[in-house]
Write an enzyme that holds these catalytic residues in place. Sequence first.
Site, PDB file in Angstrom:
ATOM      1  N   GLY A  64       0.817   5.747   0.777  1.00  0.00           N
ATOM      2  CA  GLY A  64       0.120   6.876   1.368  1.00  0.00           C
ATOM      3  C   GLY A  64       1.013   8.093   1.359  1.00  0.00           C
ATOM      4  O   GLY A  64       2.078   8.111   0.721  1.00  0.00           O
ATOM      5  N   PRO A  79     -10.598   3.546   9.064  1.00  0.00           N
ATOM      6  CA  PRO A  79     -10.687   2.106   8.769  1.00  0.00           C
ATOM      7  C   PRO A  79      -9.451   1.539   8.075  1.00  0.00           C
ATOM      8  O   PRO A  79      -9.052   0.408   8.351  1.00  0.00           O
ATOM      9  CB  PRO A  79     -11.931   2.014   7.874  1.00  0.00           C
ATOM     10  CG  PRO A  79     -12.784   3.156   8.325  1.00  0.00           C
ATOM     11  CD  PRO A  79     -11.824   4.262   8.637  1.00  0.00           C
ATOM     12  N   GLU A  97       5.767  -5.426  12.173  1.00  0.00           N
ATOM     13  CA  GLU A  97       5.045  -6.705  12.102  1.00  0.00           C
ATOM     14  C   GLU A  97       4.185  -6.757  10.846  1.00  0.00           C
ATOM     15  O   GLU A  97       3.518  -5.789  10.494  1.00  0.00           O
ATOM     16  CB  GLU A  97       4.185  -6.801  13.358  1.00  0.00           C
ATOM     17  CG  GLU A  97       3.197  -7.930  13.410  1.00  0.00           C
ATOM     18  CD  GLU A  97       2.306  -7.822  14.630  1.00  0.00           C
ATOM     19  OE1 GLU A  97       1.502  -8.745  14.835  1.00  0.00           O
ATOM     20  OE2 GLU A  97       2.415  -6.830  15.380  1.00  0.00           O
ATOM     21  N   GLY A 144       0.835  -1.194   0.000  1.00  0.00           N
ATOM     22  CA  GLY A 144       0.000   0.000   0.000  1.00  0.00           C
ATOM     23  C   GLY A 144       0.865   1.237   0.000  1.00  0.00           C
ATOM     24  O   GLY A 144       2.068   1.180   0.239  1.00  0.00           O
ATOM     25  N   ASP A 202      -4.806  10.005  13.256  1.00  0.00           N
ATOM     26  CA  ASP A 202      -5.300   9.617  11.924  1.00  0.00           C
ATOM     27  C   ASP A 202      -5.973   8.254  11.992  1.00  0.00           C
ATOM     28  O   ASP A 202      -5.712   7.380  11.171  1.00  0.00           O
ATOM     29  CB  ASP A 202      -4.153   9.607  10.912  1.00  0.00           C
ATOM     30  CG  ASP A 202      -4.670   9.622   9.478  1.00  0.00           C
ATOM     31  OD1 ASP A 202      -5.787  10.130   9.256  1.00  0.00           O
ATOM     32  OD2 ASP A 202      -3.968   9.125   8.579  1.00  0.00           O
ATOM     33  N   VAL A 247       0.983  -8.124   9.283  1.00  0.00           N
ATOM     34  CA  VAL A 247      -0.308  -8.676   9.717  1.00  0.00           C
ATOM     35  C   VAL A 247      -0.972  -9.353   8.529  1.00  0.00           C
ATOM     36  O   VAL A 247      -1.189  -8.725   7.480  1.00  0.00           O
ATOM     37  CB  VAL A 247      -1.217  -7.562  10.277  1.00  0.00           C
ATOM     38  CG1 VAL A 247      -2.560  -8.142  10.702  1.00  0.00           C
ATOM     39  CG2 VAL A 247      -0.539  -6.858  11.439  1.00  0.00           C
ATOM     40  N   VAL A 262       4.393   1.038   1.779  1.00  0.00           N
ATOM     41  CA  VAL A 262       4.582  -0.139   2.630  1.00  0.00           C
ATOM     42  C   VAL A 262       4.816  -1.359   1.737  1.00  0.00           C
ATOM     43  O   VAL A 262       4.058  -1.589   0.795  1.00  0.00           O
ATOM     44  CB  VAL A 262       3.370  -0.374   3.544  1.00  0.00           C
ATOM     45  CG1 VAL A 262       3.590  -1.616   4.415  1.00  0.00           C
ATOM     46  CG2 VAL A 262       3.115   0.840   4.422  1.00  0.00           C
TER      47      VAL A 262
END
Length: 558
Positions: free
Chosen positions: A136, A251, A203, A134, A248, A205, A141
């Site tokens: 931003g 969801p 980590e 992802g 921030d 996930v 990431v």
Amino acid sequence: MPQPDAPCACGAPPEVVRVDVVESRRCPACDATDERRASYDLLRGEMPPDLSPLGTRARRKLSTVETVALASPATGTAPAVEAPAPAPGSSIGWLEAGAPAPADPTPALGDDPDAGLLPPNTALGVYRLQGALGRGGMGVVYAAYDTSLDRRVAIKVLNAELCRNAQFIERFEREAKACAALSHPNITHIYAIDKARHYFVMELVAGDNLADRVARDGPLAPPLALDVVRQTARGLRAGAAIGIIHRDIKPSNLLIDAQGQVKITDFGLAKAFVDRNPGLTSTGIVMGTPLFMSPEQGRGGPIDQRSDIYSLGASLYYVLYGRPPFEGDSPIAIILKHINDAVLFPERDAVPEPVRALLLRMLEKDVSRRIPDYDALLADLDRVERGEGLSAAAPRRVVVVAPRSQTRRRSLFKVGKLSVARTNLKLGRRDKAKSLLEEAVGDVDAATRNEAAVLLCELFEGEGDVEGVRRMAQTILQDPQDPALAAFAAWKLADLDERAALESLRQAVARYEAILRDPPDELPRAVVEAQLKRLRGQLSRAEREVGATQVVLGSRGA
């Protein structure tokens, strides 16, 4: 239309006579879209614009994590942000020697979704990148493999533009260290920080973020949504305990694995990002995500954990209804709705009333009326799951009434007695002060009696002596001498009666709960449950409303 190289049915080669251009635009902050269409008649000499710059124009996305440039209300649109030219040597230190070095890991607008990404197998120390997860405003990431410990991890590579800001890097390192010290099951753990290359390892996930989960499967059932809020609140509470506010919560920053465990990402790093340009700057910049931003954050005001509670409430609304509480066609429009508009629920609302009540408390625009901290939030979650009412809210307002100065002269002895009583109070000699004031309450002079009664009323209230407060209020009402004193004393008595009724309700609920634990055969369980549900509703309303307004006395004449 036939392809240019395909002849018509009659055999003649076709020619282009008209070009239709459709320009689709999307707001990166709120996902609002619009289309602009234009037609060009080539036979009339109308020529379409040269679209080639679209493929090479270097523009950086305005992520919802990143700065939202607020345009003027007249235009309602956010200006595009041109990516600055990379500083000389800015890519040094990002990659191992010999690996390709992009000018900026934040992707540019364009047709290539992989633009600006580091390629697989890029080496960052002992880590090997496996692919992007992802992106931003702060960077990208990646999934990666830790060759030293034989495990998969996630690596966030910071935006090169941010890394050129020394103040941001200093704040980032300090906040990242604090977050690395956090060990909590609901916070994504940070394993390592590389200061030279400006990335951190955390980590990995195995699961979705909540935004993707809702987009794929639809809104969550209320029990699951409440469990998400509970886990998130526990993680945020751990951060708040060491002074870290996320700023921030949304969801997409909440991950949930196959076992239902929630992990908060970017914990504390958002604060480092925000502190680069805190609040509303002179250039008109607000930090945060408009769709989930608290009113005070939208105004550029001071931020504490209650702002994160608001954002968590907005996230709860999203996972329950599949959309945020407020939407608009520009970031500024959304922020203004958070500040001014009431929270509304869909007409066909399957969400239980206690959950909606919790949402309203979390989304209170007035910070003083919002759930104050995570302990209170977790306690309210327990009450909602048990079918009980929420905890009492903070007082809405305090009304100060000021009695008129006493015009009638009192003897020096009587004035002196009250003065000595006040002196004893200042010195902490409460018993001596009480004794002198009790004597003054028995005085025949109404003014002296009332002033002593007011002082004793305040003393008894501080000690929780309900009967003492009641006795002093009744003393004042015997001859109040002033409408303000009469109102003060009557208000105290009414407030005591209201609280006594509230306690009676609690006792009634406790008695019905005792019956429900072992009901006799002759008494249907459903009857007891219905009665208990009705009383719990009354208790919930009473707890929210009791003490909503307080009346106190202002300066009193001597």
